[in-house]
Design an enzyme around this catalytic site. Structure first.
Site, PDB file in Angstrom:
ATOM      1  N   PRO A   1       0.908  -1.141  -0.161  1.00  0.00           N
ATOM      2  CA  PRO A   1       0.135  -0.132  -0.122  1.00  0.00           C
ATOM      3  C   PRO A   1       0.784   1.226   0.060  1.00  0.00           C
ATOM      4  O   PRO A   1       1.808   1.352   0.706  1.00  0.00           O
ATOM      5  CB  PRO A   1      -0.780  -0.046   1.374  1.00  0.00           C
TER       6      PRO A   1
ATOM      7  N   CYS B   1       0.254   5.190   0.034  1.00  0.00           N
ATOM      8  CA  CYS B   1      -0.893   6.694  -0.001  1.00  0.00           C
ATOM      9  C   CYS B   1      -0.398   7.461  -1.156  1.00  0.00           C
ATOM     10  O   CYS B   1       0.747   7.788  -1.303  1.00  0.00           O
ATOM     11  CB  CYS B   1      -0.709   7.581   1.329  1.00  0.00           C
TER      12      CYS B   1
ATOM     13  N   ALA C   1      -3.584   2.564   2.110  1.00  0.00           N
ATOM     14  CA  ALA C   1      -3.925   2.947   3.607  1.00  0.00           C
ATOM     15  C   ALA C   1      -5.407   3.818   3.414  1.00  0.00           C
ATOM     16  O   ALA C   1      -5.331   4.859   2.986  1.00  0.00           O
ATOM     17  CB  ALA C   1      -3.216   3.832   4.658  1.00  0.00           C
TER      18      ALA C   1
ATOM     19  N   GLN D   1      -5.726  -1.899   1.987  1.00  0.00           N
ATOM     20  CA  GLN D   1      -5.361  -1.695   3.556  1.00  0.00           C
ATOM     21  C   GLN D   1      -6.344  -0.857   4.387  1.00  0.00           C
ATOM     22  O   GLN D   1      -6.425  -0.012   4.031  1.00  0.00           O
ATOM     23  CB  GLN D   1      -3.827  -1.234   3.616  1.00  0.00           C
TER      24      GLN D   1
ATOM     25  N   TYR E   1       0.505   3.928  13.494  1.00  0.00           N
ATOM     26  CA  TYR E   1      -0.911   4.323  13.359  1.00  0.00           C
ATOM     27  C   TYR E   1      -1.633   3.703  14.552  1.00  0.00           C
ATOM     28  O   TYR E   1      -1.014   3.073  15.333  1.00  0.00           O
ATOM     29  CB  TYR E   1      -1.459   4.061  12.105  1.00  0.00           C
TER      30      TYR E   1
ATOM     31  N   ARG F   1      -0.407  -6.021   8.829  1.00  0.00           N
ATOM     32  CA  ARG F   1       1.156  -5.431   8.607  1.00  0.00           C
ATOM     33  C   ARG F   1       1.484  -4.863   9.911  1.00  0.00           C
ATOM     34  O   ARG F   1       0.694  -4.257  10.619  1.00  0.00           O
ATOM     35  CB  ARG F   1       0.876  -4.196   7.556  1.00  0.00           C
TER      36      ARG F   1
ATOM     37  N   GLY G   1       7.828  -1.667  -3.461  1.00  0.00           N
ATOM     38  CA  GLY G   1       7.005  -0.325  -3.508  1.00  0.00           C
ATOM     39  C   GLY G   1       7.657   0.638  -4.441  1.00  0.00           C
ATOM     40  O   GLY G   1       7.347   0.716  -5.714  1.00  0.00           O
ATOM     41  N   ARG G   2       8.694   1.419  -3.784  1.00  0.00           N
ATOM     42  CA  ARG G   2       9.220   2.543  -4.691  1.00  0.00           C
ATOM     43  C   ARG G   2       9.807   2.047  -5.991  1.00  0.00           C
ATOM     44  O   ARG G   2       9.494   2.764  -6.915  1.00  0.00           O
ATOM     45  CB  ARG G   2      10.092   3.353  -4.011  1.00  0.00           C
TER      46      ARG G   2
END
Ligand code: FMN
Length: 366
Positions: free
Chosen positions: A24, A26, A60, A102, A186, A234, A327-328
Protein backbone atom coordinates in the site's frame (compact mmCIF):
# COMPACT_ATOMS: atom_id res chain seq x y z
CA UNK A 1 18.40 -19.85 -12.32
CA UNK A 2 15.47 -20.31 -9.97
CA UNK A 3 12.46 -18.08 -10.30
CA UNK A 4 10.54 -18.70 -7.11
CA UNK A 5 9.28 -15.12 -7.38
CA UNK A 6 7.05 -16.28 -10.20
CA UNK A 7 5.63 -19.32 -8.45
CA UNK A 8 1.96 -18.89 -7.50
CA UNK A 9 0.99 -18.77 -3.85
CA UNK A 10 -2.28 -19.91 -2.29
CA UNK A 11 -3.82 -18.45 0.87
CA UNK A 12 -7.18 -19.99 1.77
CA UNK A 13 -9.24 -19.97 -1.47
CA UNK A 14 -7.11 -17.36 -3.22
CA UNK A 15 -4.27 -18.28 -5.56
CA UNK A 16 -2.08 -15.35 -6.59
CA UNK A 17 -0.11 -15.69 -9.81
CA UNK A 18 3.26 -14.77 -8.34
CA UNK A 19 5.07 -13.52 -5.24
CA UNK A 20 5.84 -9.96 -6.32
CA UNK A 21 3.24 -7.80 -4.60
CA UNK A 22 2.84 -4.04 -4.51
CA UNK A 23 2.49 -2.71 -0.95
CA UNK A 24 0.00 0.00 0.00
CA UNK A 25 1.25 3.49 -0.89
CA UNK A 26 -0.82 6.56 0.01
CA UNK A 27 -1.36 8.80 -2.98
CA UNK A 28 -3.05 11.76 -1.25
CA UNK A 29 -5.02 12.13 -4.47
CA UNK A 30 -8.63 12.31 -3.31
CA UNK A 31 -10.14 15.51 -4.73
CA UNK A 32 -13.09 16.51 -2.60
CA UNK A 33 -12.12 15.30 0.88
CA UNK A 34 -14.74 12.62 0.23
CA UNK A 35 -12.45 9.57 0.44
CA UNK A 36 -13.39 8.44 -3.08
CA UNK A 37 -11.01 7.14 -5.73
CA UNK A 38 -10.18 9.40 -8.65
CA UNK A 39 -8.78 8.71 -12.15
CA UNK A 40 -5.29 8.91 -10.63
CA UNK A 41 -5.98 5.85 -8.48
CA UNK A 42 -7.27 3.88 -11.47
CA UNK A 43 -4.17 4.64 -13.50
CA UNK A 44 -1.84 4.07 -10.52
CA UNK A 45 -3.21 0.67 -9.44
CA UNK A 46 -3.90 -0.53 -12.97
CA UNK A 47 -0.32 0.13 -14.02
CA UNK A 48 1.10 -2.30 -11.43
CA UNK A 49 -1.33 -5.06 -12.42
CA UNK A 50 -0.43 -4.50 -16.07
CA UNK A 51 3.21 -4.51 -15.05
CA UNK A 52 2.99 -8.06 -13.78
CA UNK A 53 2.51 -7.75 -10.01
CA UNK A 54 0.85 -10.76 -8.43
CA UNK A 55 -1.21 -8.66 -6.06
CA UNK A 56 -1.80 -4.94 -5.69
CA UNK A 57 -2.69 -3.66 -2.23
CA UNK A 58 -4.64 -0.41 -2.26
CA UNK A 59 -3.22 2.31 0.02
CA UNK A 60 -4.12 2.99 3.66
CA UNK A 61 -7.86 3.63 3.56
CA UNK A 62 -9.56 5.30 6.51
CA UNK A 63 -12.25 3.26 8.24
CA UNK A 64 -13.61 6.49 9.73
CA UNK A 65 -13.08 10.12 8.62
CA UNK A 66 -11.02 10.91 11.73
CA UNK A 67 -8.79 7.91 10.92
CA UNK A 68 -7.31 9.52 7.82
CA UNK A 69 -3.72 10.76 7.78
CA UNK A 70 -4.87 13.68 5.63
CA UNK A 71 -8.07 14.93 4.06
CA UNK A 72 -6.80 13.58 0.73
CA UNK A 73 -6.78 9.93 1.88
CA UNK A 74 -9.09 7.23 0.60
CA UNK A 75 -11.95 6.16 2.89
CA UNK A 76 -14.35 3.26 3.17
CA UNK A 77 -16.84 4.46 5.74
CA UNK A 78 -19.73 4.83 3.29
CA UNK A 79 -21.25 3.01 0.35
CA UNK A 80 -20.39 5.69 -2.24
CA UNK A 81 -16.73 5.10 -1.49
CA UNK A 82 -17.29 1.37 -1.91
CA UNK A 83 -19.03 1.87 -5.25
CA UNK A 84 -16.23 4.09 -6.55
CA UNK A 85 -13.67 1.43 -5.60
CA UNK A 86 -15.30 -1.24 -7.77
CA UNK A 87 -13.68 0.10 -10.94
CA UNK A 88 -10.21 -0.16 -9.40
CA UNK A 89 -10.83 -3.77 -8.37
CA UNK A 90 -12.21 -4.71 -11.79
CA UNK A 91 -9.27 -3.11 -13.53
CA UNK A 92 -6.75 -5.00 -11.37
CA UNK A 93 -8.62 -8.27 -11.98
CA UNK A 94 -8.83 -7.70 -15.74
CA UNK A 95 -5.03 -7.55 -15.76
CA UNK A 96 -4.63 -10.85 -13.95
CA UNK A 97 -3.62 -9.61 -10.50
CA UNK A 98 -5.27 -10.02 -7.13
CA UNK A 99 -6.62 -6.95 -5.35
CA UNK A 100 -6.20 -6.16 -1.67
CA UNK A 101 -6.87 -3.12 0.44
CA UNK A 102 -5.22 -1.83 3.59
CA UNK A 103 -7.79 -0.75 6.17
CA UNK A 104 -6.39 1.90 8.45
CA UNK A 105 -6.92 4.26 11.34
CA UNK A 106 -4.16 6.83 11.71
CA UNK A 107 -4.78 7.48 15.43
CA UNK A 108 -2.61 10.29 16.81
CA UNK A 109 -0.93 10.72 13.39
CA UNK A 110 -4.21 11.69 11.69
CA UNK A 111 -5.31 15.16 10.59
CA UNK A 112 -2.08 16.30 8.96
CA UNK A 113 -0.99 18.13 5.86
CA UNK A 114 -0.21 15.52 3.20
CA UNK A 115 3.26 14.74 1.95
CA UNK A 116 2.96 17.01 -1.08
CA UNK A 117 0.93 19.99 -2.34
CA UNK A 118 1.52 21.99 0.84
CA UNK A 119 4.33 24.04 2.38
CA UNK A 120 3.98 22.20 5.67
CA UNK A 121 3.93 18.46 4.97
CA UNK A 122 3.28 16.28 7.99
CA UNK A 123 2.18 19.17 10.23
CA UNK A 124 -1.14 18.95 12.11
CA UNK A 125 -4.08 20.62 10.35
CA UNK A 126 -5.65 23.48 12.29
CA UNK A 127 -9.41 23.66 12.81
CA UNK A 128 -9.52 26.47 10.19
CA UNK A 129 -7.81 24.15 7.73
CA UNK A 130 -10.45 21.49 8.33
CA UNK A 131 -8.48 19.52 10.92
CA UNK A 132 -10.10 17.29 13.51
CA UNK A 133 -9.41 15.93 16.98
CA UNK A 134 -7.18 12.86 16.92
CA UNK A 135 -7.47 9.80 19.16
CA UNK A 136 -4.95 7.36 20.62
CA UNK A 137 -4.55 4.82 23.43
CA UNK A 138 -3.18 7.59 25.67
CA UNK A 139 -3.04 11.38 25.44
CA UNK A 140 0.60 11.36 24.31
CA UNK A 141 1.43 13.31 21.15
CA UNK A 142 3.66 12.05 18.35
CA UNK A 143 6.51 14.59 18.11
CA UNK A 144 5.16 18.03 17.32
CA UNK A 145 1.71 16.79 16.27
CA UNK A 146 -1.45 17.76 18.17
CA UNK A 147 -2.11 15.96 21.46
CA UNK A 148 -4.66 13.18 20.94
CA UNK A 149 -7.62 12.29 23.13
CA UNK A 150 -7.34 8.89 24.85
CA UNK A 151 -10.06 6.57 23.54
CA UNK A 152 -12.65 5.43 26.09
CA UNK A 153 -14.41 2.04 25.98
CA UNK A 154 -17.13 3.37 23.72
CA UNK A 155 -14.57 4.86 21.34
CA UNK A 156 -12.70 1.55 21.18
CA UNK A 157 -15.91 -0.34 20.39
CA UNK A 158 -16.64 2.14 17.59
CA UNK A 159 -13.18 1.61 16.08
CA UNK A 160 -13.68 -2.17 16.02
CA UNK A 161 -17.09 -1.76 14.42
CA UNK A 162 -15.69 0.65 11.81
CA UNK A 163 -12.95 -1.81 10.76
CA UNK A 164 -15.60 -4.53 10.35
CA UNK A 165 -17.94 -2.27 8.36
CA UNK A 166 -15.11 -1.19 6.05
CA UNK A 167 -14.06 -4.83 5.56
CA UNK A 168 -17.61 -5.74 4.60
CA UNK A 169 -17.61 -2.93 2.03
CA UNK A 170 -14.22 -4.04 0.69
CA UNK A 171 -15.65 -7.53 0.14
CA UNK A 172 -18.70 -6.03 -1.57
CA UNK A 173 -16.37 -4.03 -3.84
CA UNK A 174 -14.79 -7.31 -4.96
CA UNK A 175 -11.50 -7.26 -3.03
CA UNK A 176 -9.67 -10.60 -2.81
CA UNK A 177 -8.01 -9.92 0.51
CA UNK A 178 -8.01 -7.51 3.41
CA UNK A 179 -4.98 -6.08 5.17
CA UNK A 180 -5.24 -4.47 8.60
CA UNK A 181 -2.73 -1.68 9.15
CA UNK A 182 -1.08 -2.21 12.51
CA UNK A 183 2.26 -0.60 11.62
CA UNK A 184 3.98 2.77 11.20
CA UNK A 185 2.76 4.41 14.40
CA UNK A 186 -0.91 4.45 13.45
CA UNK A 187 -3.69 3.58 15.90
CA UNK A 188 -3.28 -0.21 16.22
CA UNK A 189 0.51 0.11 16.44
CA UNK A 190 0.07 2.86 19.06
CA UNK A 191 -1.84 0.34 21.16
CA UNK A 192 0.86 -2.33 20.65
CA UNK A 193 3.73 -0.12 21.78
CA UNK A 194 4.57 0.45 25.46
CA UNK A 195 5.87 3.87 24.41
CA UNK A 196 2.47 5.16 23.25
CA UNK A 197 0.12 2.95 25.28
CA UNK A 198 0.06 3.88 28.99
CA UNK A 199 -3.46 2.60 29.61
CA UNK A 200 -4.35 0.95 32.85
CA UNK A 201 -7.44 -0.87 31.59
CA UNK A 202 -7.66 -4.17 29.68
CA UNK A 203 -6.28 -2.55 26.50
CA UNK A 204 -2.90 -1.70 28.01
CA UNK A 205 -0.26 -3.14 30.29
CA UNK A 206 1.38 -6.38 29.20
CA UNK A 207 1.75 -7.47 25.58
CA UNK A 208 -1.56 -9.36 25.56
CA UNK A 209 -3.35 -6.25 26.84
CA UNK A 210 -1.68 -3.97 24.32
CA UNK A 211 -2.49 -6.40 21.51
CA UNK A 212 -6.11 -6.83 22.60
CA UNK A 213 -7.51 -4.12 20.32
CA UNK A 214 -5.71 -5.62 17.31
CA UNK A 215 -7.13 -9.07 18.12
CA UNK A 216 -10.63 -7.68 18.54
CA UNK A 217 -10.34 -5.87 15.20
CA UNK A 218 -9.07 -9.07 13.56
CA UNK A 219 -11.93 -11.12 15.04
CA UNK A 220 -14.53 -8.57 13.94
CA UNK A 221 -13.13 -8.43 10.41
CA UNK A 222 -12.75 -12.21 10.14
CA UNK A 223 -16.41 -12.54 11.15
CA UNK A 224 -17.67 -10.45 8.21
CA UNK A 225 -15.42 -11.64 5.39
CA UNK A 226 -15.84 -14.94 3.54
CA UNK A 227 -14.18 -17.96 5.16
CA UNK A 228 -12.11 -18.45 2.01
CA UNK A 229 -10.73 -14.90 1.96
CA UNK A 230 -7.21 -14.25 3.23
CA UNK A 231 -6.74 -11.76 6.06
CA UNK A 232 -3.37 -10.00 6.38
CA UNK A 233 -1.88 -7.79 9.07
CA UNK A 234 0.95 -5.32 8.56
CA UNK A 235 3.15 -4.88 11.62
CA UNK A 236 6.14 -2.76 12.42
CA UNK A 237 8.54 -5.58 13.29
CA UNK A 238 10.53 -3.23 15.49
CA UNK A 239 10.54 0.43 16.47
CA UNK A 240 14.36 0.49 16.37
CA UNK A 241 14.35 2.02 19.84
CA UNK A 242 15.15 0.68 23.28
CA UNK A 243 12.12 -0.32 25.36
CA UNK A 244 9.88 -0.08 22.29
CA UNK A 245 7.85 -2.75 20.48
CA UNK A 246 10.51 -5.12 19.18
CA UNK A 247 10.87 -8.16 16.95
CA UNK A 248 10.34 -10.73 19.72
CA UNK A 249 7.10 -9.02 20.76
CA UNK A 250 6.06 -8.82 17.11
CA UNK A 251 6.76 -12.56 16.71
CA UNK A 252 4.66 -13.37 19.76
CA UNK A 253 1.79 -11.18 18.57
CA UNK A 254 2.02 -12.88 15.16
CA UNK A 255 1.74 -16.34 16.75
CA UNK A 256 -1.45 -15.17 18.42
CA UNK A 257 -2.68 -13.59 15.16
CA UNK A 258 -2.35 -16.99 13.49
CA UNK A 259 -4.73 -18.39 16.11
CA UNK A 260 -7.15 -15.54 15.34
CA UNK A 261 -7.38 -16.53 11.67
CA UNK A 262 -4.78 -14.23 10.11
CA UNK A 263 -3.15 -15.81 7.05
CA UNK A 264 -0.05 -13.71 6.47
CA UNK A 265 1.89 -11.01 8.26
CA UNK A 266 3.64 -8.24 6.35
CA UNK A 267 6.68 -6.98 8.20
CA UNK A 268 7.63 -3.34 7.95
CA UNK A 269 9.18 -1.30 10.78
CA UNK A 270 9.24 1.97 12.72
CA UNK A 271 6.90 4.97 12.56
CA UNK A 272 5.87 5.35 16.19
CA UNK A 273 8.81 7.40 17.49
CA UNK A 274 10.30 10.41 15.78
CA UNK A 275 14.08 10.27 15.55
CA UNK A 276 14.54 6.49 15.77
CA UNK A 277 17.90 5.41 14.39
CA UNK A 278 16.86 3.19 11.47
CA UNK A 279 19.60 1.19 9.69
CA UNK A 280 18.15 1.79 6.23
CA UNK A 281 19.71 -0.22 3.42
CA UNK A 282 18.86 -2.89 0.85
CA UNK A 283 16.53 -5.45 2.41
CA UNK A 284 17.01 -3.98 5.89
CA UNK A 285 13.66 -5.23 7.17
CA UNK A 286 13.95 -8.77 5.81
CA UNK A 287 15.67 -10.26 8.91
CA UNK A 288 12.64 -9.08 10.92
CA UNK A 289 10.25 -10.93 8.60
CA UNK A 290 12.46 -14.03 8.71
CA UNK A 291 12.50 -14.04 12.52
CA UNK A 292 8.75 -13.46 12.86
CA UNK A 293 8.01 -16.14 10.26
CA UNK A 294 10.31 -18.61 12.00
CA UNK A 295 8.87 -18.08 15.48
CA UNK A 296 5.20 -17.82 14.52
CA UNK A 297 5.10 -20.32 11.65
CA UNK A 298 2.83 -17.88 9.80
CA UNK A 299 3.56 -17.03 6.15
CA UNK A 300 5.24 -13.62 5.94
CA UNK A 301 5.91 -11.01 3.34
CA UNK A 302 8.90 -8.71 3.47
CA UNK A 303 9.26 -5.16 2.22
CA UNK A 304 11.81 -2.37 2.22
CA UNK A 305 14.38 -1.48 -0.40
CA UNK A 306 14.13 -4.73 -2.27
CA UNK A 307 14.70 -3.16 -5.65
CA UNK A 308 16.59 -5.80 -7.57
CA UNK A 309 15.07 -9.04 -8.95
CA UNK A 310 18.06 -11.14 -7.89
CA UNK A 311 17.84 -9.73 -4.38
CA UNK A 312 14.12 -10.51 -4.27
CA UNK A 313 14.72 -14.04 -5.56
CA UNK A 314 17.42 -14.56 -2.92
CA UNK A 315 14.96 -13.68 -0.14
CA UNK A 316 12.67 -16.50 -1.26
CA UNK A 317 15.46 -18.94 -2.11
CA UNK A 318 16.86 -18.58 1.41
CA UNK A 319 13.42 -19.08 2.94
CA UNK A 320 13.25 -15.70 4.65
CA UNK A 321 9.75 -14.84 3.41
CA UNK A 322 6.93 -16.17 1.25
CA UNK A 323 6.23 -12.98 -0.70
CA UNK A 324 8.32 -9.94 -1.59
CA UNK A 325 6.67 -6.55 -1.70
CA UNK A 326 8.21 -3.95 -3.97
CA UNK A 327 7.08 -0.35 -3.47
CA UNK A 328 9.09 2.58 -4.75
CA UNK A 329 10.85 0.50 -7.40
CA UNK A 330 7.38 -0.13 -8.88
CA UNK A 331 6.68 3.63 -8.82
CA UNK A 332 9.86 4.17 -10.82
CA UNK A 333 9.13 1.27 -13.16
CA UNK A 334 5.52 0.07 -13.22
CA UNK A 335 6.70 -2.90 -15.31
CA UNK A 336 9.10 -4.00 -12.57
CA UNK A 337 7.66 -7.51 -12.38
CA UNK A 338 7.78 -8.03 -16.16
CA UNK A 339 11.41 -7.01 -16.19
CA UNK A 340 12.11 -9.26 -13.21
CA UNK A 341 10.47 -12.24 -14.92
CA UNK A 342 12.63 -11.70 -18.00
CA UNK A 343 15.78 -11.28 -15.93
CA UNK A 344 15.15 -14.45 -13.90
CA UNK A 345 14.17 -16.50 -16.94
CA UNK A 346 10.60 -17.06 -15.73
CA UNK A 347 7.90 -17.81 -18.34
CA UNK A 348 6.88 -14.10 -18.29
CA UNK A 349 3.21 -15.02 -18.78
CA UNK A 350 2.33 -11.72 -17.12
CA UNK A 351 3.22 -9.75 -20.26
CA UNK A 352 -0.12 -8.46 -21.60
CA UNK A 353 -0.80 -9.76 -25.14
CA UNK A 354 -1.15 -6.15 -26.29
CA UNK A 355 2.50 -5.58 -25.34
CA UNK A 356 4.11 -8.84 -26.42
CA UNK A 357 5.58 -7.26 -29.57
CA UNK A 358 7.56 -4.91 -27.35
CA UNK A 359 9.20 -7.83 -25.52
CA UNK A 360 9.84 -10.19 -28.45
CA UNK A 361 13.58 -9.60 -28.54
CA UNK A 362 13.99 -10.29 -24.81
CA UNK A 363 11.79 -13.38 -25.04
CA UNK A 364 13.66 -14.71 -28.07
CA UNK A 365 17.09 -14.13 -26.54
CA UNK A 366 16.51 -16.50 -23.62
C1 FMN B 1 4.48 7.18 -1.51
C2 FMN B 1 4.43 6.16 -0.41
C3 FMN B 1 3.25 5.98 0.30
C4 FMN B 1 3.16 4.99 1.29
N1 FMN B 1 1.97 4.74 1.90
C5 FMN B 1 1.82 3.67 2.72
C6 FMN B 1 0.54 3.23 3.15
O1 FMN B 1 -0.50 3.73 2.71
N2 FMN B 1 0.49 2.20 4.03
C7 FMN B 1 1.63 1.55 4.45
O2 FMN B 1 1.53 0.63 5.27
N3 FMN B 1 2.84 1.91 4.00
C8 FMN B 1 2.96 2.92 3.12
N4 FMN B 1 4.19 3.21 2.57
C9 FMN B 1 5.31 2.30 2.82
C10 FMN B 1 5.39 1.25 1.70
O3 FMN B 1 4.27 0.38 1.72
C11 FMN B 1 6.67 0.41 1.82
O4 FMN B 1 6.62 -0.33 3.01
C12 FMN B 1 7.93 1.26 1.78
O5 FMN B 1 7.90 2.16 0.69
C13 FMN B 1 9.19 0.42 1.74
O6 FMN B 1 9.20 -0.38 0.57
P1 FMN B 1 10.08 0.06 -0.73
O7 FMN B 1 11.50 0.30 -0.26
O8 FMN B 1 9.97 -1.11 -1.66
O9 FMN B 1 9.47 1.30 -1.27
C14 FMN B 1 4.30 4.22 1.61
C15 FMN B 1 5.49 4.44 0.92
C16 FMN B 1 5.56 5.37 -0.09
C17 FMN B 1 6.84 5.54 -0.86
Amino acid sequence: MSHLLFEPITLRDLTVRNRVWVPPMCQYSVHERDGKVTPWHLMHYGSFARGGAGAVIVEATGVVPEGRISAQDLGLWNDEQRDALVEVVELIHSLGAAAGIQLAHAGRKASTHPEWGTDTPGVSLTAEEGGWETVAPSAIPFGELATPRALDAEGIAAVIEAFAAAARRAVEAGMDMIEIHAAHGYLLHEFLSPLSNHREDGYGGDLAGRARLLFEVVDAVRAVIPAGMPLLVRLSGTEWIEDGFDVEQAAEVTSWLAAHGVDMVDVSSAGNTPGADIPVGPGYQTPLAARIREVSGLPASTVGMIDDPLQAEHVLATDQADVVRVGRAFLRDPHWALHAALELGAPAEEIPPQYVRAFRRQLAGR
